[in-house]
Write a protein that holds these residues in place. Structure first.
Motif, PDB file in Angstrom:
ATOM      1  N   PHE A 174       0.845  -1.194   0.000  1.00 44.10           N
ATOM      2  CA  PHE A 174       0.000   0.000   0.000  1.00 44.10           C
ATOM      3  C   PHE A 174       0.878   1.242   0.000  1.00 44.10           C
ATOM      4  CE2 PHE A 174       0.576   1.553   4.381  1.00 44.10           C
ATOM      5  CZ  PHE A 174       1.179   0.449   4.963  1.00 44.10           C
ATOM      6  N   ASN A 175       0.272   2.361  -0.307  1.00 43.67           N
ATOM      7  CA  ASN A 175       0.985   3.637  -0.281  1.00 43.67           C
ATOM      8  C   ASN A 175       0.726   4.311   1.063  1.00 43.67           C
ATOM      9  OD1 ASN A 175       1.975   6.223  -0.610  1.00 43.67           O
ATOM     10  ND2 ASN A 175       1.229   6.437  -2.711  1.00 43.67           N
ATOM     11  N   PRO A 176       1.734   4.472   1.920  1.00 40.59           N
ATOM     12  CA  PRO A 176       1.497   5.047   3.255  1.00 40.59           C
ATOM     13  C   PRO A 176       0.973   6.488   3.207  1.00 40.59           C
ATOM     14  CG  PRO A 176       3.699   4.073   3.129  1.00 40.59           C
ATOM     15  CD  PRO A 176       3.145   4.081   1.748  1.00 40.59           C
ATOM     16  N   ASN A 177       1.151   7.167   2.063  1.00 44.67           N
ATOM     17  CA  ASN A 177       0.602   8.525   1.957  1.00 44.67           C
ATOM     18  C   ASN A 177      -0.919   8.493   1.812  1.00 44.67           C
ATOM     19  OD1 ASN A 177       3.152   9.930   1.911  1.00 44.67           O
ATOM     20  ND2 ASN A 177       3.437   9.101  -0.143  1.00 44.67           N
ATOM     21  N   GLN A 178      -1.431   7.320   1.464  1.00 41.06           N
ATOM     22  CA  GLN A 178      -2.886   7.176   1.270  1.00 41.06           C
ATOM     23  C   GLN A 178      -3.426   6.019   2.095  1.00 41.06           C
ATOM     24  OE1 GLN A 178      -2.638   6.602  -2.913  1.00 41.06           O
ATOM     25  NE2 GLN A 178      -2.196   8.751  -3.314  1.00 41.06           N
ATOM     26  N   TYR A 179      -2.928   5.910   3.306  1.00 42.60           N
ATOM     27  CA  TYR A 179      -3.310   4.762   4.131  1.00 42.60           C
ATOM     28  C   TYR A 179      -4.805   4.737   4.419  1.00 42.60           C
ATOM     29  CZ  TYR A 179      -3.589   7.935   8.153  1.00 42.60           C
ATOM     30  OH  TYR A 179      -3.930   8.963   8.999  1.00 42.60           O
ATOM     31  N   ASN A 180      -5.402   5.942   4.414  1.00 41.86           N
ATOM     32  CA  ASN A 180      -6.835   5.975   4.744  1.00 41.86           C
ATOM     33  C   ASN A 180      -7.712   5.450   3.615  1.00 41.86           C
ATOM     34  OD1 ASN A 180      -6.151   8.080   3.154  1.00 41.86           O
ATOM     35  ND2 ASN A 180      -7.143   9.682   4.328  1.00 41.86           N
ATOM     36  N   GLN A 181      -7.101   5.157   2.466  1.00 43.79           N
ATOM     37  CA  GLN A 181      -7.878   4.592   1.363  1.00 43.79           C
ATOM     38  C   GLN A 181      -7.846   3.064   1.365  1.00 43.79           C
ATOM     39  OE1 GLN A 181      -6.614   6.389  -2.309  1.00 43.79           O
ATOM     40  NE2 GLN A 181      -6.748   8.450  -1.441  1.00 43.79           N
ATOM     41  N   VAL A 182      -7.076   2.486   2.286  1.00 39.48           N
ATOM     42  CA  VAL A 182      -6.980   1.024   2.346  1.00 39.48           C
ATOM     43  C   VAL A 182      -8.215   0.474   3.054  1.00 39.48           C
ATOM     44  CG1 VAL A 182      -5.671  -0.883   3.389  1.00 39.48           C
ATOM     45  CG2 VAL A 182      -4.464   1.032   2.333  1.00 39.48           C
ATOM     46  N   THR A 183      -8.851  -0.518   2.433  1.00 38.36           N
ATOM     47  CA  THR A 183     -10.078  -1.080   3.017  1.00 38.36           C
ATOM     48  C   THR A 183      -9.777  -2.370   3.787  1.00 38.36           C
ATOM     49  OG1 THR A 183     -10.458  -2.104   0.867  1.00 38.36           O
ATOM     50  CG2 THR A 183     -11.694  -0.076   1.359  1.00 38.36           C
ATOM     51  N   ASP A 184      -8.805  -3.139   3.323  1.00 38.35           N
ATOM     52  CA  ASP A 184      -8.465  -4.389   4.003  1.00 38.35           C
ATOM     53  C   ASP A 184      -7.309  -4.135   4.974  1.00 38.35           C
ATOM     54  OD1 ASP A 184      -7.383  -7.739   2.861  1.00 38.35           O
ATOM     55  OD2 ASP A 184      -7.976  -6.934   4.817  1.00 38.35           O
ATOM     56  N   MET A 185      -7.646  -4.154   6.272  1.00 42.13           N
ATOM     57  CA  MET A 185      -6.640  -3.812   7.300  1.00 42.13           C
ATOM     58  C   MET A 185      -5.467  -4.785   7.317  1.00 42.13           C
ATOM     59  SD  MET A 185      -7.895  -1.132   8.668  1.00 42.13           S
ATOM     60  CE  MET A 185      -7.329  -0.864  10.327  1.00 42.13           C
ATOM     61  N   LYS A 186      -5.691  -5.983   6.783  1.00 39.67           N
ATOM     62  CA  LYS A 186      -4.616  -7.003   6.803  1.00 39.67           C
ATOM     63  C   LYS A 186      -3.442  -6.549   5.942  1.00 39.67           C
ATOM     64  CE  LYS A 186      -7.621 -10.794   6.735  1.00 39.67           C
ATOM     65  NZ  LYS A 186      -8.014 -11.915   5.903  1.00 39.67           N
TER      66      LYS A 186
END
Lengths: 582, 99
Positions: free
Chosen positions: A276-288
């Motif tokens: 994932f891109n840490p600059n857009q962590y809030n766009q990640v849906t799967d927490m795993k």
């Protein structure tokens, strides 16, 4: 008398005039100075006086940075970036409609949202939006809206985007805390990275304003430490790229690849896909996705474990590479029948051929000779069943619980070929690094240096853990693993010109909520090192559930080869063999 | 004599008064100068801070531009291709090429 009086009067008048002249001169000087300071230099001193807020900046610590190595330079993996945010002071706002209209169009916010913020007249400070872009900043400045202000704030920024994302983690909100490290190095080193805030004692006047010339006691903030990882930027990138290409090519669910310097235990690359891109962590849906499977997932590794079993057999002098046994194709124990993966019997086989052909019956043969108690002790010495201590959060210790009952032979038989026990990819590669490193188990290391705010540099030295097997055993097993690559299932792991040794493993995946294994789902692993005559690097590749191939020799092995070739050439390791460049 | 004494006293008083006036003026000047110097020091400190910030901004820009993922994207956008094989021409042999 009158003449004298006249003279006296004249004298007195003269002095009075003189004094008056002096008085006016001084007053004139003062007034002109005041005019210079307060009228001509007004802008300068107004700006300077405004900068009193800068004192706050001395009180807030800067979060420490995280770097990757980039040959002899450093590449910033996590840094602080100044952004502008816009806030409202509701009681200062005169033309509410204008502010609502302008801000909603500039900032692309709902009018209702802005209206609610303005309506709270008791509030001193209402944040409208964080991280403005240059266009928004320019428009707000030009709008000159009363009651609308811009302010600087620092946010964490990752210029490498998704590079080593699961290693670094991100800084975000956690529960009721804001701007804390979440996952990865950001979480593990949170206390050291965040620093310590300062304090200020300043006299104020009756109106509550600071008195500039009065005493000021300021304790400056202590910035966080800077971390330099052991990860080599180019190798990390190439490993991630090759892994991603393989996952996509073999239509796998996910994968992991690790590169280790066997002599020091330093991690040169730790890649997972998907990332994932840490600059857009809030766009990640799967927490795993935030977890690091290299340390946070334990799995039944399968046949890659046979190398460990045979190394133990060699070290306890129960076998030699030439020791033979008769392979009947299956072993029966406690009501279970264990077969070879190809379901064939091969007759008389040497120990080297056990690895070349990946014979389950062969590893069981060796384990029987070793004995359950000794076998278990060696597994623990290799680091299985406990955490490696790497400075990353969420590390699992794996699971050797099936081996707690020494009399239950079937569990030990299956463990000899890597089933029935769970290990992490990191534990596995460190065990192979031990095979390569003359039998010495090193602690996996991910931090190379720590730089403190006062300039002090702490170099983290490699940590030797244990002499698990002898140098001779290391040499013998390395030769056997080389044969696996030249004669066995590991041919596609070979790198032209180099002595590469390693082992494939195609393991079944245990069902999560039931006993037994999933149908038609496998994890392909290849672990190896090179050059086998003087090992430098170990590489592990794990491909989860590839759809269009079954065996690790078709998925993990070629991926391993690409990564290992890159690493050897990057470090300009001299080829050990002559080869024709096609 | 009396007149002389009176004159002397007056001169002394004038001197003392002038002393206080000048002292006052001097004191004002010193305070003023100190405050101005203080602000000038602050100005220099601000300049240093601004330059440091500018340096940090440039470092960030450099890191962004050298990001390998970003470079890869640029390569794709520009339609560039990876070189599979490099062939070196031997200048000792005759070479013919089309114009």
């Amino acid at each position: 008398m009158s003449i004298i009086n006249k003279r006296q009067k004249k004298n007195v008048k003269g002095r009075i005039y003189f004094l008056a002249f002096l008085f006016f001169l001084i007053t004139g000087f003062i007034l002109s100075r005041l005019y210079f300071l307060q009228v001509l230099s007004y802008q300068t001193y107004h700006a300077l006086a405004q900068n009193q807020y800068q004192v706050f900046q001395e009180l807030l610590p800067n979060r420490g940075k995280i770097f990757l190595k980039d040959k002899d330079k450093l590449y910033p993996l996590a840094i602080n970036r100044e952004y502008k945010m816009v806030y409202l002071v509701p009681r200062e706002i005169e033309d509410e409609d204008k502010v609502i209209f302008m801000l909603s169009s500039i900032l692309n916010l709902k009018k209702e949202t802005i209206k609610n913020k303005i309506s709270d007249k008791n509030s001193f400070f209402k944040i409208c939006k964080h991280r403005l872009n240059s266009d928004e900043i320019e428009k707000i400045k030009r709008a000159k809206l009363k009651g609308v202000h811009l302010m600087n704030e620092n946010f964490r920024y990752y210029p490498g985007q998704q590079l080593a994302s699961q290693v670094v983690g991100y800084v975000g909100n956690k529960g009721d805390k804001t701007q804390v490290g979440c996952y990865g190095l950001e979480a593990y080193w949170e206390k050291e990275l965040k620093g310590k805030p300062g304090s200020l004692f300043q006299e104020k006047d009756a109106a509550g304003r600071w008195i500039s010339l009065s005493d000021r006691k300021i304790k400056k903030a202590e910035n966080g430490v800077n971390l330099i990882t052991t990860i080599e930027r180019t190798i990390q990138y190439e490993t991630e790229k090759v892994l991603q290409e393989s996952i996509e090519k073999y239509q796998a669910d996910k994968g992991t690849a690790i590169v280790v310097d066997v002599r020091t235990g330093k991690i040169l690359a730790l890649a997972n896909f998907p990332n994932f891109n840490p600059n857009q962590y809030n766009q990640v849906t799967d927490m795993k996705l935030f977890l690091n499977p290299a340390v946070s997932e334990a799995y039944e590794a399968g046949s890659v474990f046979k190398s460990i079993t045979l190394a133990i057999g060699l070290d306890t002098k129960k076998i030699s590479p030439q020791t033979t046994y008769i392979d009947t194709g299956s072993v029966f124990k406690s009501g279970y029948t264990i077969k070879n993966s190809d379901e064939k019997s091969h007759g008389k086989q040497t120990m080297t051929e056990v690895l070349e052909k990946s014979l389950n019956t062969g590893s069981i043969f060796v384990e029987k000779l070793i004995g359950n108690k000794t076998f278990l002790e060696y597994l623990k010495d290799f680091g299985f069943g406990k955490k490696t201590g790497i400075e990353l959060p969420g590390e699992l210790k794996g699971n050797l619980n099936n081996l707690n009952y020494l009399k239950r032979d079937i569990n030990f038989y299956t463990a000899s070929f890597g089933q029935g026990i769970a290990i992490t990819p990191l534990q596995l590669i460190m065990a192979y690094a031990t095979l390569a490193n003359h039998g010495k188990l090193m602690k996996p290391q991910i931090i190379d240096k720590i730089i403190y705010p006062n300039g002090k540099i702490e170099i983290i030295q490699p940590e030797f853990r244990k002499q698990v097997i002898t140098d001779e055993t290391s040499r013998l097993i390395s030769e056997m693993l080389r044969k696996v690559v030249t004669n066995g299932h590991g041919k596609r792991a070979d790198v032209a010109g180099y002595l590469v040794g390693g082992k494939t493993g195609t393991a079944q995946i245990a069902k999560k909520n039931d006993k037994g294994y999933k149908e038609d789902a496998f994890i392909g692993t290849f672990v190896g090192y090179a050059p086998t005559n003087d090992p430098r690097f170990a590489v592990l590749v794990k491909i989860d559930n590839p759809k269009n191939v079954q065996w690790a020799e078709s998925s993990a092995a070629p991926t391993f080869s690409k990564i290992m070739e890159f690493v050897l050439k990057y470090y300009k390791v001299k080829p050990s063999l002559k080869y024709d460049k096609q | 004599m009396k007149r002389l004494k009176k004159r002397n006293i007056l001169s002394i008083k004038s001197l003392i008064m002038m002393f206080f006036v000048f002292s006052g003026a001097f004191y004002l000047y010193v305070i003023n100068a100190t405050a101005i110097q203080g602000y000038k020091i602050r100005e220099k400190e601000n300049k240093i801070t601004n330059l440091q910030k500018e340096n940090e901004t440039l470092e960030i820009k450099k890191a962004e531009l050298t990001s390998l993922y970003r470079i890869e994207e640029e390569v794709k956008n520009k339609g560039m291709e990876k070189i599979e094989e490099i062939v070196y021409l031997n200048d000792k042999k005759a070479i013919a090429y089309r114009k």
